[in-house]
Design a protein around this motif. Structure first.
Motif, PDB file in Angstrom:
ATOM      1  N   GLY A   1       8.728   6.220  -0.918  1.00 14.46           N
ATOM      2  CA  GLY A   1       9.104   5.719  -2.380  1.00 14.46           C
ATOM      3  C   GLY A   1       8.009   6.614  -3.426  1.00 14.46           C
ATOM      4  O   GLY A   1       6.872   7.190  -2.799  1.00 14.46           O
ATOM      5  N   TRP A   2       8.161   6.003  -4.461  1.00 16.84           N
ATOM      6  CA  TRP A   2       7.243   6.688  -5.647  1.00 16.84           C
ATOM      7  C   TRP A   2       6.179   5.403  -5.759  1.00 16.84           C
ATOM      8  O   TRP A   2       6.738   3.987  -5.729  1.00 16.84           O
ATOM      9  CB  TRP A   2       7.873   6.751  -6.901  1.00 16.84           C
ATOM     10  N   TYR A   3       4.793   5.744  -6.133  1.00 13.04           N
ATOM     11  CA  TYR A   3       3.806   4.652  -6.000  1.00 13.04           C
ATOM     12  C   TYR A   3       3.189   4.620  -7.494  1.00 13.04           C
ATOM     13  O   TYR A   3       2.740   3.471  -7.631  1.00 13.04           O
ATOM     14  CB  TYR A   3       2.730   5.002  -5.145  1.00 13.04           C
TER      15      TYR A   3
ATOM     16  N   PHE B   1       4.083   9.661   3.212  1.00 19.31           N
ATOM     17  CA  PHE B   1       5.158   9.850   4.083  1.00 19.31           C
ATOM     18  C   PHE B   1       4.890  10.837   5.294  1.00 19.31           C
ATOM     19  O   PHE B   1       3.670  11.502   5.170  1.00 19.31           O
ATOM     20  CB  PHE B   1       6.404  10.313   3.343  1.00 19.31           C
ATOM     21  N   ASP B   2       5.708  10.757   6.330  1.00 17.58           N
ATOM     22  CA  ASP B   2       5.504  11.495   7.330  1.00 17.58           C
ATOM     23  C   ASP B   2       6.841  12.450   7.604  1.00 17.58           C
ATOM     24  O   ASP B   2       7.969  12.000   7.202  1.00 17.58           O
ATOM     25  CB  ASP B   2       5.061  10.818   8.729  1.00 17.58           C
TER      26      ASP B   2
ATOM     27  N   THR C   1       0.884  -1.203   0.145  1.00 14.88           N
ATOM     28  CA  THR C   1      -0.020   0.025  -0.020  1.00 14.88           C
ATOM     29  C   THR C   1       0.729   1.272   0.140  1.00 14.88           C
ATOM     30  O   THR C   1       2.025   1.078   0.272  1.00 14.88           O
ATOM     31  CB  THR C   1      -0.897   0.087   1.198  1.00 14.88           C
ATOM     32  N   ARG C   2       0.283   2.419  -0.365  1.00 19.87           N
ATOM     33  CA  ARG C   2       0.975   3.638   0.008  1.00 19.87           C
ATOM     34  C   ARG C   2       1.532   4.005   1.128  1.00 19.87           C
ATOM     35  O   ARG C   2       2.499   4.532   1.294  1.00 19.87           O
ATOM     36  CB  ARG C   2      -0.272   4.664  -0.481  1.00 19.87           C
ATOM     37  N   TYR C   3       0.896   3.247   2.127  1.00 19.69           N
ATOM     38  CA  TYR C   3       1.709   3.681   3.723  1.00 19.69           C
ATOM     39  C   TYR C   3       2.846   2.645   3.714  1.00 19.69           C
ATOM     40  O   TYR C   3       3.779   3.165   4.439  1.00 19.69           O
ATOM     41  CB  TYR C   3       0.491   3.203   4.725  1.00 19.69           C
ATOM     42  N   THR C   4       2.858   1.531   3.582  1.00 16.20           N
ATOM     43  CA  THR C   4       3.877   0.444   3.734  1.00 16.20           C
ATOM     44  C   THR C   4       5.084   0.729   2.876  1.00 16.20           C
ATOM     45  O   THR C   4       6.158   0.350   3.185  1.00 16.20           O
ATOM     46  CB  THR C   4       3.162  -0.843   3.644  1.00 16.20           C
TER      47      THR C   4
END
Length: 618
Positions: free
Chosen positions: A24-26, A598-599, A17-20
Motif C-alpha cells: 500500500g501507500w504510506y 514490499f517484497d 508500520t511500513r512493513y505491516t
C-alpha cells in the motif's frame, strides 16, 4: 529473470508500520486517487486581485433574482460581499452618535491621535468612521479625520488610532469641533481561540488578540476570546447573517452591495394609524398574526404608547388591528404615524441559524429565550412560516420553540433532504417539520457522539460526514463510525486547543470530503485529510486555508487563503490547472507519494532490481 508486476492498494494507510502495510501507500502530500491510481491534486489561483481584511472563516454563495452572483465572506474583522471579484464591506454598525466636543488630541510629530468618547464600547481592533470633523489647523485636515480607522483601546472612555498624516506645530490639540459623529462597526473577533487563562497562558504582559482582555498583573490571555465564526444563509435573494454568539443581521438584495446589513429586529418599517375602534394600522411590512411590535415616532396617536408591546391581530394584507398585552383591542382617539422601533421576540443572540427548505422558516439554534437576553445554548426557536419578522408563538401562526436535553450546547447543524441534523457537544438529533400543532420536533439519533467544532460537519451525496474529537462519523439514516486508515496519524498530530479552527468541505467533482486542521504544534491551519466516499479510501497533505466552499454556482471549488504577515486574504479558486498560482507566478505543486515496504517473494527467493518500467502519464 522475468519482470515482476507490483500493484499498490489505493489510499494511504498509516495505522501500522511500513512493513505491516505491505502493498500500500504510506506517505503522501497533495495527491489524490482516481480509480485506484494516485495523481496530483488540482492547482489553484486567486479568485481576483482584490483582498479582504482579517481571517475568513465563512463562505456562502447564492444568486439574486437579478442574476447577481454573490459570495458572503465573514472574517474576524469584517463581513464582505464579493461581487465580480471585488469585496464590499457590509459589516453592521454597532453605534453612531455625536461624541465629545473637540475629541481629538495630537502631539507634534506623531500620527497617533487620541480620541475621547465616553463609554465608547470598543475593543482593540474595532473600526470607526468619523464624519463632521473640522481640521486641527495643520497636517491633520478634515479629510484626514473624516475617514475609517482601526482603534487601540486605552480605557472605557478613550482610544487611539494612527492617522494618514503626521501632526505638525500648526495642529491645535484638542480639536475636531463639536459636530464629530463616530460610527462604530460591531466589535471585531480574535484571529485564533485563546483556550487558557492564568499564569503562563500567554507571554508576560502580552496584549490580547482583537476582542480579548488582559487579566490582573502577571496573568496571560483570557479564554473569553472565542474564535470569530460567522453564520450566514440566504433567505430568498436576501442574506441573513451574524457572528456566533452574536445578533442576527439582514441584508436586503434590493439595496446595493455596499449597503450594510442591519439588525433583523429593527426592520419593522413605517406605519400609519387610522382613528377607529379598534384602530386600523397600515404597514409597509407584511406581518402575520401574532407578531409582537413596539412603536416610536413623534406623531403616534392617542392610545398608542412608544416602547409598549402590541400584537398584530386580524391581518388583511398590509393592514391589521392591535391587541395589548391583556388581549384587549387597541382603540385610538386620533390618527397618526410612526415607526416600528423593534420587532419583539426576534432572537438577539444566536450560535447557529439556518433557513429551512420546507416552508421557509428561519431557525435559530442556541439563542435567547422569550423575554430574556441571555443565551440558552440548547434552545431552538423558529420564526413564523415564510415570515422572518414574526417569532411570537400564536395559535394562528407557526412560530415556536423546543429545547434539547442531551448535551450542554448546540454546536452546529446540517440540512439534509428530509430533516435538519442537529449536533450538540455529545449527541445528534433529527429536527423534522411535522406541521401544526407541533411544527418542528426533535428526535434523538445518537448519544455519546462527539464533534470537533461548528464547521467540521458537511453533507455529500445525501450523507452527513463529520470529524469527532477522536474519530470520524457518518450519518445516512444511522450514525456510524467511519473506518479510517489515518485515524491515529490525524488525531495524534492535531492541536485540540484549536478545535474551533477545524472546518470541512466537499469536492464533489472528485467524490471527496476534506477536513482542514491545525497540526499539534501549530496555531494556524496547516494540514488536511480527505475521505473519498466512492472508493472508501483516505489520503492527506499539507495546506493553509481557513474556509472552503464547493458551490455549483462557481466553476470550481473556492477556499479562503490568508497571509499572516499582512492580515489580509483572498478567495482561491481550486482545481484549476496543476500549478500553485497564489502569488500570480506559476510554481509547481510540491507533491509526492511514498509506498510501504514490499517484497517480490517469500522464503529463499531473492533478486536484484536492474530495471523499472513505471506506468505514468504527464
Amino acid at each position: 529473470m522475468p519482470l515482476q508486476k507490483i500493484l499498490f492498494k489505493p489510499g494511504v494507510n498509516k495505522e501500522n508500520t511500513r512493513y505491516t502495510t505491505e502493498g500500500g501507500w504510506y506517505e503522501a502530500d497533495k495527491v489524490r486517487f482516481r480509480q485506484g491510481n494516485p495523481e496530483v491534486i488540482g492547482g489553484w489561483q486567486p479568485f481576483s486581485a482584490a483582498t479582504y481584511q482579517g481571517v475568513c472563516r465563512s463562505l456562502w454563495n447564492w444568486v439574486t433574482l437579478g442574476g447577481d452572483n454573490l459570495i458572503g465572506v465573514g472574517t474576524n474583522l469584517k463581513f464582505y460581499l464579493n461581487q465580480g471579484g471585488l469585496y464590499y464591506d457590509i459589516t453592521p454598525i454597532r453605534a453612531s452618535s455625536t461624541i465629545n466636543n473637540n475629541p481629538f488630541a495630537v502631539v507634534n510629530g506623531s500620527a497617533t491621535i487620541t480620541v475621547t468618547d465616553t463609554d465608547h464600547g470598543c475593543v482593540t481592533g474595532d473600526f470607526v468612521t468619523f464624519s463632521g470633523a473640522v481640521g486641527l489647523g495643520g497636517n491633520i485636515t478634515a479629510t484626514v479625520l473624516n475617514a475609517q480607522y482601526q482603534v487601540s483601546v486605552i480605557n472605557a472612555n478613550s482610544y487611539t488610532f494612527t492617522a494618514s498624516a503626521t501632526a505638525n506645530g500648526s495642529d491645535v490639540s484638542p480639536g475636531g469641533g463639536a459636530s464629530v459623529v463616530a460610527t462604530y462597526q460591531i466589535n471585531v473577533g480574535p484571529v485564533i481561540p485563546v483556550p487558557l487563562v492564568g499564569w503562563g497562558a500567554g507571554s508576560w504582559g502580552s496584549p490580547p488578540p482583537a476582542g480579548g482582555t488582559i487579566g490582573t498583573w502577571g496573568y496571560g490571555l483570557s479564554s473569553s476570546s472565542a474564535l470569530r465564526l460567522w453564520n450566514q444563509i440566504n433567505y430568498g435573494q436576501d442574506l441573513v447573517y451574524g457572528p456566533r454568539n452574536g445578533a442576527i443581521y439582514y441584508w436586503n438584495a434590493t439595496n446595493t452591495v455596499s449597503t450594510r446589513g442591519v439588525l433583523l429586529n429593527s426592520l419593522g418599517g413605517t406605519v400609519s394609524f387610522t382613528n377607529a375602534s379598534p384602530t386600523l394600522v397600515t404597514s409597509t411590512i407584511l406581518y402575520t398574526e401574532g407578531a409582537a411590535l413596539q412603536f416610536s415616532g413623534g406623531s403616534l396617536p392617542t392610545g398608542v404608547s412608544a416602547g409598549t408591546t402590541y400584537y398584530v391581530f386580524q391581518v388583511n394584507g398590509l393592514t391589521f388591528n392591535l391587541l395589548n398585552t391583556s388581549g384587549t383591542e387597541v382603540n385610538t382617539t386620533s390618527s397618526g404615524t410612526g415607526t416600528v422601533s423593534r420587532i419583539v421576540d426576534v432572537p438577539t443572540v444566536q450560535n447557529n441559524m439556518t433557513v429551512s427548505d420546507i416552508s421557509r422558516f428561519l431557525i435559530a439554534f442556541g439563542c435567547n429565550d422569550y423575554g430574556s437576553t441571555v443565551l440558552d445554548p440548547m434552545l431552538i426557536r423558529w420564526s413564523a412560516q415564510d415570515d422572518i419578522y414574526n417569532w411570537t408563538p400564536d395559535p394562528t401562526n407557526q412560530a415556536g420553540f423546543t429545547r434539547l436535553s442531551h448535551g450542554s450546547e448546540i454546536v452546529t447543524t446540517v440540512q439534509t433532504r428530509q430533516e435538519i441534523v442537529v449536533f450538540t457537544d455529545s449527541s445528534i438529533y433529527s429536527l423534522q417539520y411535522l406541521g401544526p400543532p407541533y411544527i418542528w420536533a426533535a428526535q434523538l439519533l445518537g448519544d455519546n457522539i462527539s464533534i470537533m467544532g461548528p464547521n467540521s460537519a458537511v453533507i455529500a451525496s445525501g450523507i452527513v460526514y463529520w470529524m469527532g474529537v477522536d474519530k470520524f462519523y457518518q450519518y445516512d439514516g444511522r450514525v456510524n463510525t467511519l473506518n479510517c486508515d489515518l485515524r491515529r496519524f490525524v488525531f495524534g498530530d492535531l492541536n485540540q486547543e484549536q478545535a474551533l479552527q477545524v472546518f470541512s468541505g466537499t469536492n464533489e467533482g472528485f467524490n471527496e470530503v476534506w477536513w482542514f486542521y491545525c497540526s499539534a504544534n501549530s496555531t494556524v491551519v496547516d494540514k488536511y485529510v480527505i475521505y473519498n466516499y466512492i472508493e472508501k479510501i483516505w489520503y492527506y497533505g499539507t495546506m493553509s486555508r481557513t474556509a472552503w466552499l464547493d458551490s455549483g454556482l462557481q466553476a470550481v471549488p473556492i477556499a479562503a487563503n490568508y497571509f499572516t504577515d499582512t492580515l489580509t486574504g483572498n478567495i482561491i479558486n481550486h482545481e484549476t490547472g496543476l500549478n500553485d498560482n497564489t502569488t500570480g507566478t506559476a510554481a509547481a505543486i510540491d507533491a509526492y507519494i511514498s509506498s510501504s515496504e514490499f517484497d517480490i517473494g517469500d522464503g529463499h527467493n531473492f533478486g536484484f532490481v536492474w530495471r523499472v518500467l513505471p506506468d505514468l502519464t504527464f
